[in-house]
Enzyme design. Structure first.
Site, mmCIF file in Angstrom:
data_model
loop_
_atom_site.group_PDB
_atom_site.id
_atom_site.type_symbol
_atom_site.label_atom_id
_atom_site.label_comp_id
_atom_site.label_asym_id
_atom_site.label_seq_id
_atom_site.Cartn_x
_atom_site.Cartn_y
_atom_site.Cartn_z
ATOM 1 N N LYS A 114 13.654 38.184 41.413
ATOM 2 C CA LYS A 114 13.485 39.615 41.128
ATOM 3 C C LYS A 114 12.037 40.048 41.228
ATOM 4 O O LYS A 114 11.747 41.164 41.649
ATOM 5 C CB LYS A 114 14.039 39.963 39.744
ATOM 6 C CG LYS A 114 15.557 39.957 39.704
ATOM 7 C CD LYS A 114 16.079 40.785 38.557
ATOM 8 C CE LYS A 114 17.590 40.845 38.593
ATOM 9 N NZ LYS A 114 18.158 41.428 37.372
ATOM 10 N N LYS A 206 24.779 36.376 47.834
ATOM 11 C CA LYS A 206 25.649 36.829 46.751
ATOM 12 C C LYS A 206 25.931 38.327 46.884
ATOM 13 O O LYS A 206 25.048 39.078 47.295
ATOM 14 C CB LYS A 206 24.890 36.497 45.462
ATOM 15 C CG LYS A 206 25.449 36.964 44.195
ATOM 16 C CD LYS A 206 24.554 36.510 43.042
ATOM 17 C CE LYS A 206 23.484 37.539 42.774
ATOM 18 N NZ LYS A 206 22.865 37.453 41.451
ATOM 19 N N LYS A 209 24.312 44.344 43.509
ATOM 20 C CA LYS A 209 24.068 45.784 43.374
ATOM 21 C C LYS A 209 22.883 46.210 44.220
ATOM 22 O O LYS A 209 22.766 47.363 44.610
ATOM 23 C CB LYS A 209 23.714 46.121 41.915
ATOM 24 C CG LYS A 209 24.831 45.927 40.930
ATOM 25 C CD LYS A 209 24.307 46.023 39.489
ATOM 26 C CE LYS A 209 25.389 45.660 38.489
ATOM 27 N NZ LYS A 209 24.922 45.492 37.116
HETATM 28 P P1 TYM Z 1 24.701 41.398 35.615
HETATM 29 O O1 TYM Z 1 24.693 42.739 34.998
HETATM 30 O O2 TYM Z 1 23.842 41.140 36.792
HETATM 31 O O3 TYM Z 1 26.172 41.019 36.028
HETATM 32 C C1 TYM Z 1 27.265 41.164 35.125
HETATM 33 C C2 TYM Z 1 28.216 39.988 35.290
HETATM 34 O O4 TYM Z 1 28.695 39.936 36.632
HETATM 35 C C3 TYM Z 1 28.498 38.633 37.155
HETATM 36 N N1 TYM Z 1 28.237 38.728 38.603
HETATM 37 C C4 TYM Z 1 28.927 38.062 39.532
HETATM 38 N N2 TYM Z 1 29.951 37.193 39.433
HETATM 39 C C5 TYM Z 1 30.447 36.686 40.583
HETATM 40 N N3 TYM Z 1 29.955 37.005 41.809
HETATM 41 C C6 TYM Z 1 28.935 37.870 41.959
HETATM 42 N N4 TYM Z 1 28.470 38.183 43.181
HETATM 43 C C7 TYM Z 1 28.359 38.432 40.781
HETATM 44 N N5 TYM Z 1 27.350 39.312 40.557
HETATM 45 C C8 TYM Z 1 27.287 39.472 39.217
HETATM 46 C C9 TYM Z 1 27.288 38.096 36.417
HETATM 47 O O5 TYM Z 1 27.234 36.684 36.455
HETATM 48 C C10 TYM Z 1 27.527 38.626 35.020
HETATM 49 O O6 TYM Z 1 28.429 37.790 34.310
HETATM 50 N N6 TYM Z 1 21.844 38.689 32.513
HETATM 51 C C11 TYM Z 1 23.162 39.265 32.700
HETATM 52 C C12 TYM Z 1 23.556 40.249 31.622
HETATM 53 C C13 TYM Z 1 23.439 39.729 30.229
HETATM 54 C C14 TYM Z 1 24.305 38.815 29.605
HETATM 55 C C15 TYM Z 1 23.821 38.664 28.272
HETATM 56 C C16 TYM Z 1 25.429 38.096 30.021
HETATM 57 C C17 TYM Z 1 22.495 40.094 29.315
HETATM 58 N N7 TYM Z 1 22.735 39.454 28.140
HETATM 59 C C18 TYM Z 1 24.448 37.820 27.369
HETATM 60 C C19 TYM Z 1 26.047 37.255 29.102
HETATM 61 C C20 TYM Z 1 25.555 37.107 27.794
HETATM 62 C C21 TYM Z 1 23.181 40.006 34.027
HETATM 63 O O7 TYM Z 1 22.172 40.382 34.545
HETATM 64 O O8 TYM Z 1 24.427 40.275 34.498
#
Ligand code: TYM
Length: 343
Positions: A114, A206, A209
């Site tokens: 990032k 991957k 967004k």
């Molecule tokens: P974020 O907001 O990027 O994504 C949300 C969830 O979607 C999953 N994900 C995917 N799974 C499969 N294939 C993909 N291409 C894909 N893109 C995204 C992510 O793995 C996630 O589960 N750091 C985290 C948010 C967070 C969090 C937490 C998660 C903050 N605190 C505590 C669990 C527990 C994040 O950026 O997810």
């Protein structure tokens, strides 16, 4: 020590929710509701680690909440809320900033991706992001965390932080009569055929967004025609589909589409290939379009209906935050005692 089984997970309100978010996370959040008490959080404090337009951020917080509800999460039986309404997240993150080591954070690949080349210009928040994530989970002493594959390293760090806190403060934890360890080491729940959904344009990347090409992802709010056209244009290879999952090795685009079908249909990849193996992609893609539209259409429709009533969404978030705060305050009182703060 036995901890109460509890699920926590979070999604950032940073733009279009896509099929990866749905299959890797939200669909699985829904499935876990019958077996666990769950907290599902819109992590708005994580979102501002990179610049967010304030007007857009508010909209996106409501949109992620709407996606949770539209997908089938029950905000009465479980807790749905946004992170910034529960101050314990920030408080515990600070304590964890003092537990986590620079060397641990330096290894985080997501920060490197990032921040890119302009590292000196990345926010301090982006660097400390994983310790806030550990705080999210451990503030509720959650035991299980459903996430996509890309969050694996952050979950490992969460376990390291929990363990170091338990060790560093071991005598203090015992002296307060809180047992031998205060924080559980949470289990990541990563798996299924869509733990890592790839871009529809490039099987090595991957689905994300931030991909500049909208053709690379299916957004939860895409209409049926858009979904159909994105799937039809999805990259494939010239071979027919294999008849077993083993035959997908080395064919990332085929593997991705079969994984998406399997996850949407809640069956195994082998089952999908038993039906479509030996056939052409065009036949398979037509079936995938039907399945994706049948599954995502109602969710997108319900999301649009819900975001048109922001007052209702805000009520859900306020109610969820009030209930989360009760749990969070109990943990923070103990943490403050353990660390030696006067309160
Ligand atoms: P974020 O907001 O990027 O994504 C949300 C969830 O979607 C999953 N994900 C995917 N799974 C499969 N294939 C993909 N291409 C894909 N893109 C995204 C992510 O793995 C996630 O589960 N750091 C985290 C948010 C967070 C969090 C937490 C998660 C903050 N605190 C505590 C669990 C527990 C994040 O950026 O997810």
């Amino acid at each position: 020590m036995d901890f109460k089984q509890l699920v926590f997970s979070g999604v950032q309100p940073t733009g279009n929710l896509h099929l990866g978010n749905y299959l890797g996370a939200i669909q699985r959040f829904v499935a876990l509701q019958d077996s666990y008490d769950c907290l599902y959080c819109v992590v708005d404090m994580h979102a501002i680690t990179v610049w967010q337009d304030p007007v857009e951020l508010k909209k996106q917080i409501r949109e992620v909440t709407a996606a949770f509800i539209a997908a089938g999460i029950d905000p009465k039986r479980h807790i749905v809320f946004n992170q910034s309404q529960v101050s314990g997240h920030a408080e515990l993150a600070w304590v964890f900033n003092c537990v986590a080591r620079l060397g641990w954070l330096n290894r985080m690949t997501q920060f490197k991706e990032k921040a890119g080349k302009d590292r000196e210009n990345a926010s301090v928040g982006l660097y400390a992001y994983p310790s806030l994530m550990a705080a999210d989970i451990l503030l509720y002493r959650a035991t299980h965390v459903p996430v996509g594959e890309d969050q694996k390293q952050h979950l490992e760090l969460t376990r390291d932080i929990a363990q170091k806190f338990n060790n560093d403060f071991g005598p203090s934890i015992a002296a307060k009569g809180l047992g031998e360890v205060f924080f559980p080491l949470p289990e990541p729940l990563i798996g299924g055929p869509a733990a890592r959904v790839m871009s529809l344009r490039d099987g090595a990347k991957k689905m994300s967004k931030s991909d500049p090409s909208d053709l690379s992802r299916i957004n939860l709010t895409d209409d049926a025609d858009t979904v159909a056209s994105k799937i039809r244009k999805a990259k494939t290879d010239p071979e027919p589909l294999p008849s077993e999952a083993e035959g997908l090795k080395g064919r990332p685009e085929a593997e991705n589409l079969v994984g998406i079908y399997a996850a949407l249909g809640e069956v195994s990849k082998d089952k999908v290939l038993a039906e479509f193996g030996g056939g052409q992609f065009s036949t398979f893609k037509a079936a995938l379009v039907d399945l994706a539209v049948a599954k995502l259409g109602p969710i997108g429709g319900e999301m649009k209906r819900l975001v048109a009533e922001p007052g209702h969404i805000d009520d859900i978030l306020r109610d969820g935050a009030a209930r989360a705060r009760v749990l969070a305050d109990a943990t923070m009182s103990h943490v403050k005692d353990i660390v030696g703060f006067v309160r």
